[in-house]
Design a protein around this motif. Sequence first.
Motif, PDB file in Angstrom:
ATOM      1  N   ALA A  46       0.635  -1.223   0.004  1.00 13.29           N
ATOM      2  CA  ALA A  46       0.014  -0.021   0.065  1.00 13.29           C
ATOM      3  C   ALA A  46       0.889   1.132  -0.004  1.00 13.29           C
ATOM      4  O   ALA A  46       2.030   1.425   0.807  1.00 13.29           O
ATOM      5  CB  ALA A  46      -0.966  -0.051   1.371  1.00 13.29           C
ATOM      6  N   TYR A  47       0.659   2.294  -0.637  1.00 12.52           N
ATOM      7  CA  TYR A  47       1.211   3.378  -1.031  1.00 12.52           C
ATOM      8  C   TYR A  47       0.303   4.575  -1.465  1.00 12.52           C
ATOM      9  O   TYR A  47      -0.843   4.322  -1.879  1.00 12.52           O
ATOM     10  CB  TYR A  47       2.500   3.483  -1.949  1.00 12.52           C
ATOM     11  N   ASN A  48       0.797   5.938  -1.202  1.00 10.02           N
ATOM     12  CA  ASN A  48       0.011   7.044  -1.542  1.00 10.02           C
ATOM     13  C   ASN A  48       0.685   7.691  -3.114  1.00 10.02           C
ATOM     14  O   ASN A  48       2.156   7.792  -2.916  1.00 10.02           O
ATOM     15  CB  ASN A  48       0.308   8.347  -0.398  1.00 10.02           C
ATOM     16  N   PRO A  49       0.035   7.604  -4.028  1.00 14.90           N
ATOM     17  CA  PRO A  49       0.631   8.134  -5.185  1.00 14.90           C
ATOM     18  C   PRO A  49       1.338   9.302  -5.148  1.00 14.90           C
ATOM     19  O   PRO A  49       2.485   9.820  -5.599  1.00 14.90           O
ATOM     20  CB  PRO A  49      -0.745   8.193  -6.212  1.00 14.90           C
ATOM     21  N   GLN A  50       0.662  10.489  -4.437  1.00 21.48           N
ATOM     22  CA  GLN A  50       1.251  11.863  -4.426  1.00 21.48           C
ATOM     23  C   GLN A  50       2.848  11.842  -3.599  1.00 21.48           C
ATOM     24  O   GLN A  50       3.670  12.310  -3.974  1.00 21.48           O
ATOM     25  CB  GLN A  50       0.521  12.802  -3.959  1.00 21.48           C
ATOM     26  N   ARG A  51       2.631  10.940  -2.479  1.00 16.92           N
ATOM     27  CA  ARG A  51       3.914  10.857  -1.683  1.00 16.92           C
ATOM     28  C   ARG A  51       5.032  10.246  -2.669  1.00 16.92           C
ATOM     29  O   ARG A  51       6.163  10.384  -2.576  1.00 16.92           O
ATOM     30  CB  ARG A  51       3.403  10.073  -0.369  1.00 16.92           C
TER      31      ARG A  51
END
Length: 321
Positions: A46-51
């Motif tokens: 799981a990850y945040n695209p903007q980050r």
Amino acid sequence: MTRLSGMTPSGRAHLGNYLGAVRRWAREGAEDDLYFVSDMHAMTTAYNPQRLRALSREMLAVLIGSGIKPERVFVQSDIASQLTTLTWVLECTCTFGEVSRMIQFKEKSAGTKTVRLGLLTYPVLMASDILLPGAAEVPVGEDQAQHVELARVLARRFNSTYGEAFVVPRAVTPTVAARIRDLANPDRKMAKSTRDEAGVVFVLDNPDMIRRKFRRAVTDTADRVEYRPDEQPGVANLLEILGACTGRSPQQAATGIDSYRVLKETVADAVIEELRDVQKRTEDLLGDPAELDRIRATGAQRAAERGRHRLESVLRLAGLG
């Protein structure tokens, strides 16, 4: 001969990354070597695209700011069309058993209800990273050696089945470098993905933050400044950092330091000085988005050119196109 190394932007680049790898890449890199930000590898959990996008740009700037020549650096996703095409060919060359036996997959998927398919198959993407530019050597630690071995197996299998297309790479052990531990918990290594950042010194931490983190570093009650890793892991970690920054052994670094307070201040001073120019160059790049974009585009173009003929050969031999 081409050497290839990459760094995944799963978090911000830290002191351990810099002293253990990036600084060595800058000092020892040869003309044909390639270094890349492996942003696609950061998508396996799981990850945040903007980050992810922001971390990738920061890491690219850190690599260049550390002294690696811009023409040797690129971002993985900038040549995604080549890599994903080759990955499909290699996935059709690989077996399920080969990827499911990967130690990292077993460790990272253990106790997890939802496991992304990419976590299983990303070693094949890593094989594409290695084989596309014709890397002959891949400096890796023990945790990645199994993945390089898979690249070797797939290269040989494709070459013997369809025709010679790939250089068969080999894993090489990097020059001995400091193994930096977490300042708050010296039983674990300093890591980008650690949630508790109190013991992680990031490359772009300002001097005051660096000094605060070292002042809070875990030591022990002995108040003896000696290099004894088994008995005094916290002190040993500080001495290893000091030695790496000053070009001395940990034992030599301990000379003349008679208290933990002095040790922490001395290490903080050395780290601040070591990172001073790196931070300045990195921050200049981050402050000039157009220049960073230009460097990035040029690096992507060169990386794509390095792999174009090999990919065309692979597709032809595999019966495609």
